[in-house]
Structures are given as structure tokens and as C-alpha cells.
Design a protein around this motif. Sequence first.
Motif, PDB file in Angstrom:
ATOM      1  N   ARG A   1     -15.285  29.386 -27.347  1.00 55.27           N
ATOM      2  CA  ARG A   1     -13.828  29.203 -27.337  1.00 55.27           C
ATOM      3  C   ARG A   1     -13.177  30.147 -28.340  1.00 55.27           C
ATOM      4  O   ARG A   1     -12.118  30.716 -28.097  1.00 55.27           O
TER       5      ARG A   1
ATOM      6  N   ASP B   1     -10.875  33.650 -27.469  1.00 53.04           N
ATOM      7  CA  ASP B   1      -9.450  33.489 -27.808  1.00 53.04           C
ATOM      8  C   ASP B   1      -8.719  34.791 -27.498  1.00 53.04           C
ATOM      9  O   ASP B   1      -9.187  35.882 -27.833  1.00 53.04           O
ATOM     10  N   GLN B   2      -7.563  34.666 -26.845  1.00 53.69           N
ATOM     11  CA  GLN B   2      -6.922  35.891 -26.352  1.00 53.69           C
ATOM     12  C   GLN B   2      -6.344  36.769 -27.459  1.00 53.69           C
ATOM     13  O   GLN B   2      -6.311  37.983 -27.322  1.00 53.69           O
TER      14      GLN B   2
ATOM     15  N   HIS C   1      -6.428  36.953 -20.771  1.00 50.17           N
ATOM     16  CA  HIS C   1      -6.191  35.523 -21.042  1.00 50.17           C
ATOM     17  C   HIS C   1      -7.350  34.684 -20.505  1.00 50.17           C
ATOM     18  O   HIS C   1      -7.193  33.927 -19.551  1.00 50.17           O
TER      19      HIS C   1
ATOM     20  N   LEU D   1      -9.051  31.995 -21.375  1.00 52.57           N
ATOM     21  CA  LEU D   1      -9.036  30.539 -21.263  1.00 52.57           C
ATOM     22  C   LEU D   1      -7.654  29.983 -20.971  1.00 52.57           C
ATOM     23  O   LEU D   1      -7.511  28.816 -20.630  1.00 52.57           O
ATOM     24  N   SER D   2      -6.598  30.799 -21.127  1.00 50.64           N
ATOM     25  CA  SER D   2      -5.262  30.242 -20.956  1.00 50.64           C
ATOM     26  C   SER D   2      -4.627  30.644 -19.639  1.00 50.64           C
ATOM     27  O   SER D   2      -3.493  30.279 -19.372  1.00 50.64           O
TER      28      SER D   2
ATOM     29  N   PRO E   1      -4.818  30.127 -15.596  1.00 48.39           N
ATOM     30  CA  PRO E   1      -5.498  29.275 -14.609  1.00 48.39           C
ATOM     31  C   PRO E   1      -6.378  30.073 -13.655  1.00 48.39           C
ATOM     32  O   PRO E   1      -7.327  29.531 -13.110  1.00 48.39           O
TER      33      PRO E   1
ATOM     34  N   THR F   1     -12.320  24.041 -22.332  1.00 49.65           N
ATOM     35  CA  THR F   1     -10.939  24.057 -21.826  1.00 49.65           C
ATOM     36  C   THR F   1     -10.350  22.662 -21.671  1.00 49.65           C
ATOM     37  O   THR F   1      -9.170  22.528 -21.421  1.00 49.65           O
TER      38      THR F   1
ATOM     39  N   GLY G   1      -8.359  22.097 -18.479  1.00 53.66           N
ATOM     40  CA  GLY G   1      -7.161  22.888 -18.280  1.00 53.66           C
ATOM     41  C   GLY G   1      -7.511  24.357 -18.121  1.00 53.66           C
ATOM     42  O   GLY G   1      -8.679  24.683 -17.958  1.00 53.66           O
ATOM     43  N   PRO G   2      -6.563  25.264 -18.206  1.00 52.75           N
ATOM     44  CA  PRO G   2      -5.128  24.991 -18.176  1.00 52.75           C
ATOM     45  C   PRO G   2      -4.662  24.607 -16.774  1.00 52.75           C
ATOM     46  O   PRO G   2      -5.150  25.185 -15.806  1.00 52.75           O
ATOM     47  N   ALA G   3      -3.758  23.662 -16.731  1.00 54.06           N
ATOM     48  CA  ALA G   3      -3.190  23.175 -15.473  1.00 54.06           C
ATOM     49  C   ALA G   3      -4.286  22.781 -14.498  1.00 54.06           C
ATOM     50  O   ALA G   3      -4.240  23.134 -13.321  1.00 54.06           O
TER      51      ALA G   3
ATOM     52  N   PRO H   1      -4.355  19.809 -22.817  1.00 53.68           N
ATOM     53  CA  PRO H   1      -4.167  18.722 -21.842  1.00 53.68           C
ATOM     54  C   PRO H   1      -4.785  17.409 -22.319  1.00 53.68           C
ATOM     55  O   PRO H   1      -5.617  16.818 -21.647  1.00 53.68           O
TER      56      PRO H   1
ATOM     57  N   SER I   1       0.680  32.456 -25.391  1.00 58.59           N
ATOM     58  CA  SER I   1       0.395  31.672 -24.193  1.00 58.59           C
ATOM     59  C   SER I   1      -0.919  30.922 -24.354  1.00 58.59           C
ATOM     60  O   SER I   1      -1.256  30.064 -23.534  1.00 58.59           O
TER      61      SER I   1
ATOM     62  N   VAL J   1      -1.797  26.665 -24.616  1.00 58.98           N
ATOM     63  CA  VAL J   1      -2.394  25.670 -23.708  1.00 58.98           C
ATOM     64  C   VAL J   1      -3.846  25.370 -24.056  1.00 58.98           C
ATOM     65  O   VAL J   1      -4.431  24.430 -23.522  1.00 58.98           O
ATOM     66  N   THR J   2      -4.442  26.184 -24.938  1.00 59.54           N
ATOM     67  CA  THR J   2      -5.823  25.900 -25.338  1.00 59.54           C
ATOM     68  C   THR J   2      -5.941  25.613 -26.833  1.00 59.54           C
ATOM     69  O   THR J   2      -6.991  25.206 -27.298  1.00 59.54           O
TER      70      THR J   2
ATOM     71  N   GLN K   1       1.282  21.668 -18.791  1.00 58.28           N
ATOM     72  CA  GLN K   1       0.295  22.727 -18.573  1.00 58.28           C
ATOM     73  C   GLN K   1       0.655  23.566 -17.347  1.00 58.28           C
ATOM     74  O   GLN K   1       0.531  24.788 -17.382  1.00 58.28           O
ATOM     75  N   SER K   2       1.135  22.911 -16.279  1.00 59.42           N
ATOM     76  CA  SER K   2       1.448  23.707 -15.097  1.00 59.42           C
ATOM     77  C   SER K   2       2.708  24.538 -15.319  1.00 59.42           C
ATOM     78  O   SER K   2       2.812  25.640 -14.789  1.00 59.42           O
TER      79      SER K   2
ATOM     80  N   THR L   1       1.707  27.586 -17.680  1.00 60.89           N
ATOM     81  CA  THR L   1       0.877  28.612 -17.050  1.00 60.89           C
ATOM     82  C   THR L   1       1.571  29.219 -15.834  1.00 60.89           C
ATOM     83  O   THR L   1       0.994  30.028 -15.129  1.00 60.89           O
TER      84      THR L   1
END
Lengths: 315, 419
Positions: free
Chosen positions: A144, A148-149, A169, A171-172, A174, A257, A260-262, B199, B244, B247-248, B394-395, B398
Motif C-alpha cells: 500500500r 501510493d500515488q 493512480h 489504488l485510488s 477504480p 484497498t 474500494g475505491p467505489a 470506505p 485523489s 479514497v485510500t 467513494q463513487s 472516483t
Amino acid sequence: MTTSAPTSTALVPPRPAVRRRPTAAWLRWGFVAPAVVYMAAFFGYPLVRNVLMSFQHYTPKTFFTGSAPFSGLGNWRAVLDNPLLGQALWHTLVFTVGSLAGQFCIGLALAVFFNGRFRLAGFARAVLLLPWLVPMVVSSVVWRKLLDQDTGVVNTALQDVHLAHSPVHWLSSPSLALLSAILVNIWIGIPFNMVILYGGLQEIPREVYEAAALDGAGPWQTFRRVTLPMLRPVITVVLVLGFMSTIKILDLILALTGGGPADSTQTLGTLTYQLSFQSLDFGQGAVVGTLLVAISAVFAVFYLRANRAEFAGEQ
Amino acid sequence: MPNPRHTPRPTPGRRRAALLAVASTLTLCAVALTGCAASPDPHTLTVLNSATDTAEHAQNQKFFDRCGAEYGLKVRQTSVPATQVVSKALRMASSHSLTDILELDGSDLPAFAATSGLEPLKPLGVDTAGLSRGALSMGSFQGTFYGIARSVNSLALVYNTDLLARARVPVPRTWDELLSAAKRLTSGKTYGMAFSATPDADGVYQFLPFFWSSGGDEAHLNDLKGAAALNLWKTLISDGSASSAAVTWTQQDVNDQFLAGRAAMMVNGPWQVPALDAQTKIHWAVATIPAPTAGGSTQPPIGGTVMTIPRTGHRDRQALAAKVIDCLNTERNQVAWGEAVNNIPTRTAAAAEYRKDNPKLAGFADAVATARSRTALVGAGWPGVQTALAQAFQSVLTGSAAPERALRRAQASVDAASK
């Protein structure tokens, strides 16, 4: 190994059943009993309970009162209506296939590489085993950080060698997170695949290779026509064991994660965790758990069939 | 390989060994069974909590010992990681081995109280006079008080005083000011703002001050009032003023970014104070989280653990547990505990004293004074709402859904789960 069982039974002369003394039968059952009791208590009972639970209204209250009223297909309907289930199934499939393909190909390549004798081979092999020794959660936490970005080593390296002009990106996003999870899992799974396949390669007699060389087979032909067929039983074991441990993946994704994300890394494992331990709806969690067991069972049947066919072929 | 047909005849020695094995197995079983039936030590109270951190565990023990000694009691803590307290407690409940005191996260209290597995505290003699409104609401389920918090936390805006002074940016008080301040403070590898949008419970905790301040209602996510809060977070990221990767990022990650000088402002809680105090490079101060508009107010969430007394059936032990809990919550002990763990006492008088002693943390103390409990409106339905809210932000962050659509979907998933 696998061949000893059929041959040893062949050696035993068939005895008429009437001559078996009752005590001998008891003794035989006595020897089998511990295993049967163990299997029933630690595998059979939880499995049956899990299936039952998926038809029950099982909430925190159940733990206090002990009563969990049957709710028919209520849990199943709720889970099947949950849009997350479809996503989780798809992610689980992609994750499992991607991980297995990556782990197996790289593991096999390394096994073949180390099968040749050269200096420091033993040492290098030992180093490659390290990811296996690190607990899964530790690996995930370290990855992780690496992914990291903004501050991760991976992005810094990629940008320094101009492979990426802006941070990836990992891990962040989708669309990338599942891929990142697969890459990390491949890294974790390589040693297991390498060790088992390497063991299998060592079992292949040198004479077969010598014969192939005499017949003028090139390296690719030798690999395809000698190594792969002779390695088949080991390959089956590696893939089936890999499948079993990959399809139920939970710890890696939770630490990497959290699904996630989303929900882009939500799998059947994380979904059952979320339903049971976050929403505290143990009945719905059990539904997803039962689905997982069912999918594994289908593959287990395939595996057993394949094995039986192999035994039959040998006899 | 030995010949499989050869079965060795049991010699007398072997037989004796087998008998011995059977006998010892039986004794072991008998011992195990009597172990289960052993009655609890009348002079020792047991506690289940999440104090797995060595320092926190020791600190807890000090207070337990101090209060236990007044009644000639010893107190034994069992500590498991915070995320496992609920499942551990449920397992203990099903085997009738729950501890005398159960310390739960405030947001888990309704789910437990709904099982009727907890004792109401007032009839047991726990003094609730002078507790803040937020603390009373956090410890209550359907009007009955089940859990008392010694101290609570909330969230505030922690900012890097040097970076704000250098950019000549005043501390933002409204959302517009926050957006422009964050933009001006962003330069090079430093983001203007950092927050955690994971999340899980922590990400939702961070989202609540914005969601509630914009008029959001956790019982009716689809009234769309929370969309403004989603837009604010989204804008911070699309402006480039926040990463961004939010989210993590966990709240710990956010604090690490702040301490590395990579964030000029962050949303975080008082539990980060030890880490902030342990270094001298970054100068920091605490302010209230900005409100949507000038003159508006911010509605932060209240968080922390509550001590409950499970319905174990041992009346005398419950009475003793109540006495120990009461002692832990005297004004003096609350202030001492709050200072030990950097949380704010729940008795209003104790909070005032704490604020006076720790002027630097006034921002946190003020937040707690008006903070709202997550479970006040939806009670035992909170876990479902929490999952839905996390999916919503989260949605949106992203870019996979617009705020309105995300909120409608969130309410739909809450409704579907509670059917």
C-alpha cells in the motif's frame, strides 16, 4: 507417491469376507474414527451450520437468545438482489484467473530456470521464497505504501525512468485498483508455485531428457513434449490449491484497498465479511459464504475426476 | 517401505502405553470440562475493551486499579483490536462468558442494546448528572441509557501555521474560504488540504461534519441535502487542492502527510496529538471545521467508546461493576483520563476544566460540546447507513457517479437491506 496406493492393494490377495473377525472390523473402524470425528466436527458441522444459517434470520440478538427464526429464502433473495453481488462475482473471477495465470507462468519460468544447475542457484531460490514467509497483511500494508500515488516508490521509479509522465493512480482509481491487487497477489504467490513446480521438475528422470536430446528435440520441443506432460499431475495440484486459496481472498484486499475505491475491488470474500461483520447480518453473510463453498466444490469435483482419470490411466 | 501386510502384534508394553494414552486423554477432557464450569472469582471484575496498545492498556489498568481498590476488587482487562470487539463480545455472549464490563465503540451500542443483552445503567446507580448532550445520546438506545463514555473525541481542522502565514492565508471559516485557501496553499508536493475518505467507519466519520453541516440527514439520504458536502470534497480533489488518494488514505496516513509537510491543512482528531507533539518541525494549531456559509454552524460527530454492563445474571457483580464505572467517571478521574488519552471529558464541568488546562486543544473541546451522535437517528440501522454513505462518497470522488445519483443509490441500498 500417488502410484503406491493402487500397487499395494494389488499385492494384497483377496480374502473371503466371512473370515474377518468382528474385533478386526472394530479395530479398523477405531483407526478411521478419529479422522471421521475430526472431519465431522471441524468441516462437516461448520459447513452444515453455514448453509442452515443462510436460511435464518441471524442477528446479534441470536447470540444472546440462541434463537434464529427461519426466514425461508429471504436472505437469498436479498443477496441476489444486491447489485454488489454481480460485481463481486466478476471481480472474484478476474482476480482468481489473473492471479493464477501470473503466479503460475512466472513460477513455472523460475522453476525451469532454477532446474538448470549454476552457481548461487540455491541462494537465489531461497531469496525468492521470502514473500512466502511474510504474513499476508504485512505484505499488503507494505505494498500500500509502495503503490501510493504521490509518495510511493513504484511511481517515483516509473517517473524517474520516464515510463510514466504523471503519477499512476494504482489504488485510488477504480479501473486500476483490481489490477494492482492482482499484481500484489501474483508477487505473493510466485514462491509457492515455484517451489512445488521445481519439486516436480526434479522428479522427472534425466534419461528422458537425454533420450529427447538424442532424438534431436530442441529446447521448446523438449519443454512442450517432455516437461509439460510429465509435470501434469503437479501442475494440477498447484492450480487447484492456488484456486482454493485465491477465490476466498480477504486479508490482502482488506489491507490493500478495503474493497474500494467505489467497490472496485469488492470480492465474494470481502462481501461476506462486510455483510457479516460490518452490517452484522450473519444470515446474508452466510449466503455469500455458501456461494463461495459451492463454487469451490464444483472445482473440487473437477479435480477429483481428473485425478481418478489419471489413476485409471496408470492401472 | 515396511511391508503393508505385516501387522505387529501388540506386546504387553504397547498395550500398557495405549491404556496410558487413553487414560490421559480422558483426564484431559475431564479437566477441560471442569475448567469451563469454574465460577468467576468474586474479587476480580473482568473487562473487554480495545486497549491493545501497550501504553493505553497500562493507562487503563492504572485507573481500573485505582477504582477497584476502593471496593477491594481487582480488575482484569481483555483487549482485542477495535474491529474485533463486537464479534468477540458476540461469541462470549453465546457461550455465556461475557465480561462484567464491556467497552464498545459508541456506534456499536445500539446494535448491542437492541439484543436486550445490556443492563440500563441508571437503575444500577451510575450517576449521569452533568453529562454532555452528545455523550447522553451516544450512550442511549430508544431513550434508555446503556453506556457511559469517560471521554469522547470529535474532528477539527488542524493546520500548519507556518504554511498559512507564509501564503498569507487566514484560517478558513466557510466552505468557499476553505476551497480558495486550499488552492492557494497547494504548491509543489504540498496539498492545501488532506482528509480520509476510506470506505469504512473512519472515512464516514470524516465525511459527517461536512454532510451534517450541509443539512444532510442520515435517515433520508435521498433528500439530497448532503450533495453539497459531496460536491465540496469532489471540488477539493478536482481542483488539485487535495490528493485523489484520499479514497485510500486512513486518518493515520493523513496525519503522516501533514507531518511530512505535504498537507497544509487536515481533518483529524485529538488522538493524533501525541504524534503531533512528538515532533518540532511542523507548527500546528486547531480550528473548527469550516461551516457551509458565513454565520452558519458546523455539526461535527462525536466518537469514542462507552462502558456497558452486560446482562450476565450476576446481580452482585453488576452492582460492583456499576460502582467501579461510577468511580471512573468522577469529575477528577474524567479530567485525568481525558488528559492521558487526549480526549475530551464528557461531564460538562470536567470538559470546561480540561479546556482551561489545554488551551491548544480548545478546537477539539468546542467540537465535542456541540457534537452529534451517529446513532441518534437511525439507531441499530447505523452500520447499513455507514456502508451506504461510504459507497456514495467513494463513487463521487472516483468520478463514477454524480452526487445526487450516489445519494439516491445509497438510500436504495439502505432500504433494500432493511427489508
